[in-house]
Design a protein around this motif. Sequence first.
Motif, short mmCIF file in Angstrom:
data_model
loop_
_atom_site.label_atom_id
_atom_site.label_comp_id
_atom_site.label_asym_id
_atom_site.label_seq_id
_atom_site.Cartn_x
_atom_site.Cartn_y
_atom_site.Cartn_z
N ALA A 62 1.16 -1.52 0.14
CA ALA A 62 -0.07 0.02 -0.33
C ALA A 62 0.66 1.04 0.21
O ALA A 62 0.22 2.34 -0.96
N ALA A 65 1.93 1.57 -3.83
CA ALA A 65 0.99 1.66 -4.42
C ALA A 65 0.97 3.72 -3.85
O ALA A 65 0.20 4.02 -4.52
N ALA A 68 3.28 5.50 -5.63
CA ALA A 68 3.24 5.83 -7.34
C ALA A 68 1.74 6.66 -8.05
O ALA A 68 2.06 6.80 -9.00
N LEU A 69 0.69 6.24 -7.37
CA LEU A 69 -0.50 7.29 -7.06
C LEU A 69 -0.39 8.44 -7.20
O LEU A 69 -0.65 9.11 -8.43
N GLN A 74 -2.79 10.56 -10.22
CA GLN A 74 -3.74 9.75 -10.93
C GLN A 74 -5.13 10.26 -9.82
O GLN A 74 -5.30 11.00 -8.47
N TRP A 195 -2.16 -1.20 -13.50
CA TRP A 195 -1.64 -0.66 -11.67
C TRP A 195 -2.84 0.14 -11.56
O TRP A 195 -2.64 0.36 -10.06
N GLN A 196 -2.82 0.91 -11.72
CA GLN A 196 -4.70 2.25 -11.05
C GLN A 196 -5.05 1.10 -10.21
O GLN A 196 -5.22 1.65 -8.91
N SER A 199 -3.64 -0.27 -6.98
CA SER A 199 -2.90 0.61 -5.89
C SER A 199 -3.84 0.76 -5.23
O SER A 199 -3.94 1.06 -4.25
N TRP A 200 -5.34 1.88 -5.90
CA TRP A 200 -6.04 2.39 -5.31
C TRP A 200 -7.17 1.06 -4.40
O TRP A 200 -7.22 1.46 -3.33
N LEU A 202 -4.94 -1.20 -2.77
CA LEU A 202 -3.82 -1.39 -1.31
C LEU A 202 -4.27 -0.25 -0.43
O LEU A 202 -4.72 -0.54 0.31
N VAL A 203 -4.59 0.89 -0.97
CA VAL A 203 -4.24 2.29 -0.60
C VAL A 203 -6.38 1.93 0.75
O VAL A 203 -6.06 2.28 1.64
N PHE A 241 2.02 -6.01 -5.52
CA PHE A 241 1.64 -4.75 -6.24
C PHE A 241 2.37 -4.76 -7.41
O PHE A 241 1.29 -5.71 -8.43
#
Length: 310
Positions: A62, A65, A68-69, A74, A195-196, A199-200, A202-203, A241
Motif C-alpha cells: 500500500a 501504491a 505511485a498514485l 492519478q 496498475w491503478q 493500487s487504489w 491497496l490504499v 503489487f
Amino acid sequence: MTNNSSATVDNPSVLSPSRAGLWWGLLGVTSFSFTVPFTRVAVADSGMTPLFAGCGRAVVAAVLAALALVCTRQRLPRGIQWARLGIVAGGVVVGFPVLTSFALTTASAGHSAVVIALLPAVTAVAAVLRGHERPPRSFWCMAAVGAVVTLGFAALQGGGLGGLHWSDLLLLGAVAAAGIGYAEGGLLARELGAWQTISWALVLAAPPMTALTGYAVAEHPPTGTPTEWAAFGYLAVVSMFLGYFAWYRGLALGPISQVSQIQLAQPVLGLAWAALFLNERLTWPLALGGLAVLASAAGAVRTRLGGGRR
C-alpha cells in the motif's frame, strides 16, 4: 491527486484484444506462482505469524501504491468505482493473502497449489455472473465437477473422505475470494487502468490492514532469517503489487475468458517451485490430483468460450 491524468483509462470497453493480453497475463501468473511456496517459507517455521505475513505484505504494498498514485497524479475513482474497488480489495488484498497465510502454517505448498488450481474455474464463474452471461450448461457442469474433484482430492490427501482439514477450507475460501477479485479487477482495470486498480484497492484496504499488522506485531514481534524476510519481501512487492500490473493489464486487454486460462499454468509452476525451493516430494497422488483439478478447471474455462456474451 488531481482531476486530470492521461494515465487513467476512462473507456470501459476492452482496450485492444490481442496476443498482448495473453503475454501480460502469463507474466502476471508467473509472478503469482511463487506466492504459495514463498508464503510457506514465511510462516512455516519462522517467527512470523500468519496474521503478520498476510496483512503486513499489504501494508508494504500500500505504501508503494500510494507513492505511485501520488507521483503520477492519478485521478480519484468516482462513485460506484469505490464500491467495486472494495470488492477487489476484499478478494485479493485481504481474502487471499490472509487465508492462504493461515492455511500454509499446516498445509504443504504442493498440496495447496493443487487446491488453488480450481482458481481459473472460479474466476470464469465470477466473470460469467458479473457479466450476466449465459454460457452453455456444460460450463456449469464442468465448474461443479471441478469443485467436487478439488474437495475429493483434499479429503483423500487428509487420509480419507472424512479427512478434510481446516486448512483446505481456508484455501477454498482464498480461491473464492481471489476469483471474485480477479473478475471484478479485470473489468475495473478497463476504466481505471491496470496498475491503478490494484493500487487504489491497496490504499483502500490500508487502514484495516495496518491496524491488524500493528496488532500482530504487538502480540508477537516478527523475526526471521534473511531467507524468510526475502520471501516476505517478494510477497509484498511482487505478489501484492507488481504482479497485478501485468495480470490486470492482461485481463483488461482481454477477453477475460481467454486470458483467465493462463491461470492453468500457475499450479504446475507452484508444484515445481515447491519441489525446487522446499524439497517437497512430487508424489503420484499429488500429481494425479493436480491433473484432475486442472482438467476440470480447463474444461470450465474452455466451455465458456463456446457460449455466452463476452
